[in-house]
Design a protein around this motif. Sequence first.
Motif, PDB file in Angstrom:
ATOM      1  N   GLN A 120      10.719  -8.201  83.477  1.00  0.00           N
ATOM      2  CA  GLN A 120      10.646  -6.788  83.858  1.00  0.00           C
ATOM      3  C   GLN A 120       9.407  -6.529  84.720  1.00  0.00           C
ATOM      4  O   GLN A 120       9.479  -5.818  85.725  1.00  0.00           O
ATOM      5  N   ILE A 121       8.283  -7.121  84.342  1.00  0.00           N
ATOM      6  CA  ILE A 121       7.045  -6.943  85.116  1.00  0.00           C
ATOM      7  C   ILE A 121       7.176  -7.594  86.497  1.00  0.00           C
ATOM      8  O   ILE A 121       6.763  -7.021  87.504  1.00  0.00           O
ATOM      9  N   VAL A 122       7.767  -8.795  86.550  1.00  0.00           N
ATOM     10  CA  VAL A 122       7.960  -9.476  87.836  1.00  0.00           C
ATOM     11  C   VAL A 122       8.849  -8.639  88.750  1.00  0.00           C
ATOM     12  O   VAL A 122       8.569  -8.488  89.953  1.00  0.00           O
ATOM     13  N   LEU A 123       9.918  -8.067  88.200  1.00  0.00           N
ATOM     14  CA  LEU A 123      10.818  -7.226  88.998  1.00  0.00           C
ATOM     15  C   LEU A 123      10.093  -5.993  89.515  1.00  0.00           C
ATOM     16  O   LEU A 123      10.235  -5.626  90.692  1.00  0.00           O
ATOM     17  N   LEU A 124       9.303  -5.371  88.667  1.00  0.00           N
ATOM     18  CA  LEU A 124       8.542  -4.198  89.080  1.00  0.00           C
ATOM     19  C   LEU A 124       7.545  -4.541  90.182  1.00  0.00           C
ATOM     20  O   LEU A 124       7.445  -3.833  91.194  1.00  0.00           O
ATOM     21  N   VAL A 125       6.815  -5.632  90.026  1.00  0.00           N
ATOM     22  CA  VAL A 125       5.827  -6.038  91.024  1.00  0.00           C
ATOM     23  C   VAL A 125       6.521  -6.398  92.341  1.00  0.00           C
ATOM     24  O   VAL A 125       6.041  -6.042  93.425  1.00  0.00           O
ATOM     25  N   TYR A 126       7.658  -7.076  92.263  1.00  0.00           N
ATOM     26  CA  TYR A 126       8.389  -7.483  93.469  1.00  0.00           C
ATOM     27  C   TYR A 126       8.797  -6.265  94.293  1.00  0.00           C
ATOM     28  O   TYR A 126       8.516  -6.185  95.488  1.00  0.00           O
ATOM     29  N   PHE A 127       9.477  -5.321  93.640  1.00  0.00           N
ATOM     30  CA  PHE A 127       9.931  -4.150  94.398  1.00  0.00           C
ATOM     31  C   PHE A 127       8.763  -3.242  94.782  1.00  0.00           C
ATOM     32  O   PHE A 127       8.797  -2.612  95.845  1.00  0.00           O
ATOM     33  N   ILE A 145      16.758  -8.176  99.480  1.00  0.00           N
ATOM     34  CA  ILE A 145      17.628  -7.508  98.506  1.00  0.00           C
ATOM     35  C   ILE A 145      18.302  -8.519  97.586  1.00  0.00           C
ATOM     36  O   ILE A 145      18.430  -8.287  96.376  1.00  0.00           O
ATOM     37  N   LEU A 146      18.722  -9.659  98.111  1.00  0.00           N
ATOM     38  CA  LEU A 146      19.352 -10.673  97.252  1.00  0.00           C
ATOM     39  C   LEU A 146      18.370 -11.254  96.240  1.00  0.00           C
ATOM     40  O   LEU A 146      18.726 -11.488  95.082  1.00  0.00           O
ATOM     41  N   ILE A 147      17.141 -11.486  96.681  1.00  0.00           N
ATOM     42  CA  ILE A 147      16.123 -11.982  95.736  1.00  0.00           C
ATOM     43  C   ILE A 147      15.876 -10.925  94.651  1.00  0.00           C
ATOM     44  O   ILE A 147      15.772 -11.245  93.462  1.00  0.00           O
TER      45      ILE A 147
END
Length: 121
Positions: free
Chosen positions: A9-16, A47-49
Motif C-alpha cells: 500500500q505504501i509503495v503504491l501511494l509513493v509511486y502514484f 499506468i500498467l506499472i
Amino acid sequence: MKKLHQILQIVLLVYFGAFLIFFIAFDTIGGLFGIEEITSDSMVTIILIGLILFLAAWGSSYAAYNSLSSTIKKMENDMNGLKAKIYDFEHPRTPATPKPSIPTKPTDSDPSNLPPRQNIT
C-alpha cells in the motif's frame, strides 16, 4: 501477510504520488531526466506499472483477510469447545441415578367397557 499488504500500500501511494508530482512539475523536472515530451507509450507504461502494483496490493489484502478470517474461525471453534467443557463440568451426568420415569395412568384392560352414553339435545 499483513506486513506485505502494508508495504505494498505504501509503495503504491509513493509511486502514484511521485508521478503526480512529476507530471505537475514536468516543465522543470522533465528537463532533468532528459524527457522533452510525454508520449503515449510512456503513459501506458506508467499506468500498467501502477495497475500491477495496485493488483498486487489488492491481492495481498485479500490474502490477509482470508488468513485473518480462518484464524477467527479457529478461535471460535476452540471457544465453543471450551464452553462445552465448562458446561459438562457444571452439569455432570451421573448414569448411576436413574431418570425419574413419567407416571402412567392405569388403563382398563377390558376393551368391552364402553364409555357412558351421552344424550345430545
